[in-house]
Design a protein around this motif. Structure first.
Motif, short mmCIF file in Angstrom:
data_model
loop_
_atom_site.label_atom_id
_atom_site.label_comp_id
_atom_site.label_asym_id
_atom_site.label_seq_id
_atom_site.Cartn_x
_atom_site.Cartn_y
_atom_site.Cartn_z
N LEU A 120 -30.69 -9.61 1.24
CA LEU A 120 -29.86 -9.98 2.39
C LEU A 120 -28.41 -9.89 1.93
O LEU A 120 -27.83 -10.86 1.46
N LEU A 121 -27.85 -8.70 2.02
CA LEU A 121 -26.45 -8.52 1.61
C LEU A 121 -25.56 -9.46 2.41
O LEU A 121 -25.86 -9.73 3.56
N PRO A 122 -24.49 -9.98 1.81
CA PRO A 122 -23.91 -9.59 0.52
C PRO A 122 -24.57 -10.20 -0.73
O PRO A 122 -24.06 -10.01 -1.82
N ALA A 123 -25.68 -10.91 -0.59
CA ALA A 123 -26.35 -11.47 -1.78
C ALA A 123 -27.08 -10.37 -2.54
O ALA A 123 -27.66 -9.47 -1.95
N PHE A 124 -27.04 -10.46 -3.85
CA PHE A 124 -27.87 -9.62 -4.74
C PHE A 124 -27.68 -8.12 -4.53
O PHE A 124 -28.61 -7.40 -4.22
N THR A 125 -26.43 -7.68 -4.71
CA THR A 125 -26.20 -6.24 -4.76
C THR A 125 -26.80 -5.72 -6.07
O THR A 125 -27.11 -6.49 -6.97
N GLY A 126 -26.98 -4.40 -6.14
CA GLY A 126 -27.48 -3.82 -7.39
C GLY A 126 -29.00 -3.91 -7.52
O GLY A 126 -29.72 -3.87 -6.53
N LEU A 127 -29.47 -4.05 -8.75
CA LEU A 127 -30.90 -3.93 -9.06
C LEU A 127 -31.60 -5.29 -9.23
O LEU A 127 -30.95 -6.33 -9.26
#
Length: 198
Positions: A120-127
């Motif tokens: 659920l962006l902006p949480a936990f961008t990337g891998l």
């Protein structure tokens, strides 16, 4: 029947399940008749991507641009753009495409490049998004379809789906629950793109 074709090019690196969800929705919902929209090609950076066979079985043209064959990210992106542009795309969809794209590539497709991200962006961008959500004690997780900008996983949100994080979840069980939702919201976001432009 629309005279002008609106081609969708989908980029994959793996199983292609989201690609197939979009292609099947396009077929079932008659996107070609409604908006002239069709999945014209599926391109992968990996020759062993299972999704290539899946695309072939759905009657979609496929191509491989192996990133390891290029000396730089820019050289790879230039060849990838040439392959994509051969289909004159109205929309380029990143469906599990595991490459960070250069700003030049992103700029070239500005306003017609979308991605799905398993959080659920902006949480936990990337891998490793699912394990990170579990480790952080999140009660919910999910997926986000967003416009692609030069900043990783930061473009405008087009669609989101929320799933519960259950006691005893592993990254794998949570990923599977999120994926079922991805298969719903990704075709919805693509459909909305063409509805807006209609």
């Amino acid at each position: 029947m629309h005279t002008s074709k609106k081609n969708i090019v989908i980029l994959i690196s793996g199983s292609g399940s989201n690609m197939a969800a979009i292609a099947r929705a396009a077929d079932k919902e008659g996107w070609l008749v409604k908006w002239g929209a069709q999945v014209a090609a599926v391109i992968s950076n990996r020759a062993d991507a299972v999704g290539l066979e899946l695309a072939h079985s759905l009657g979609i043209a496929t191509a491989v641009v192996p990133h390891k064959a290029f000396d730089s990210r820019e050289a790879f992106d230039a060849e990838l753009m040439a392959r994509i542009d051969a289909h004159a795309p109205a929309l380029v969809v990143l469906a599990g495409f595991m490459r960070i794209l250069t700003p030049g590539f992103v700029q070239h497709y500005a306003g017609r490049l979308i991605n799905i991200h398993p959080s659920l962006l902006p949480a936990f961008t990337g891998l490793n998004t699912h394990q990170r959500a579990i480790d952080a004690g999140c009660k919910v997780a999910g997926a986000t379809v967003h416009e692609v900008t030069a900043e990783l996983d930061h473009g405008a949100t087009l669609a989101q789906a929320v799933v519960p994080v259950l006691p005893g979840d592993t990254a794998e069980t949570l990923a599977a629950r999120v994926l079922t939702q991805e298969h719903l919201i990704f075709p919805q976001a693509v459909r909305a793109f063409f509805e807006r432009g209609a």
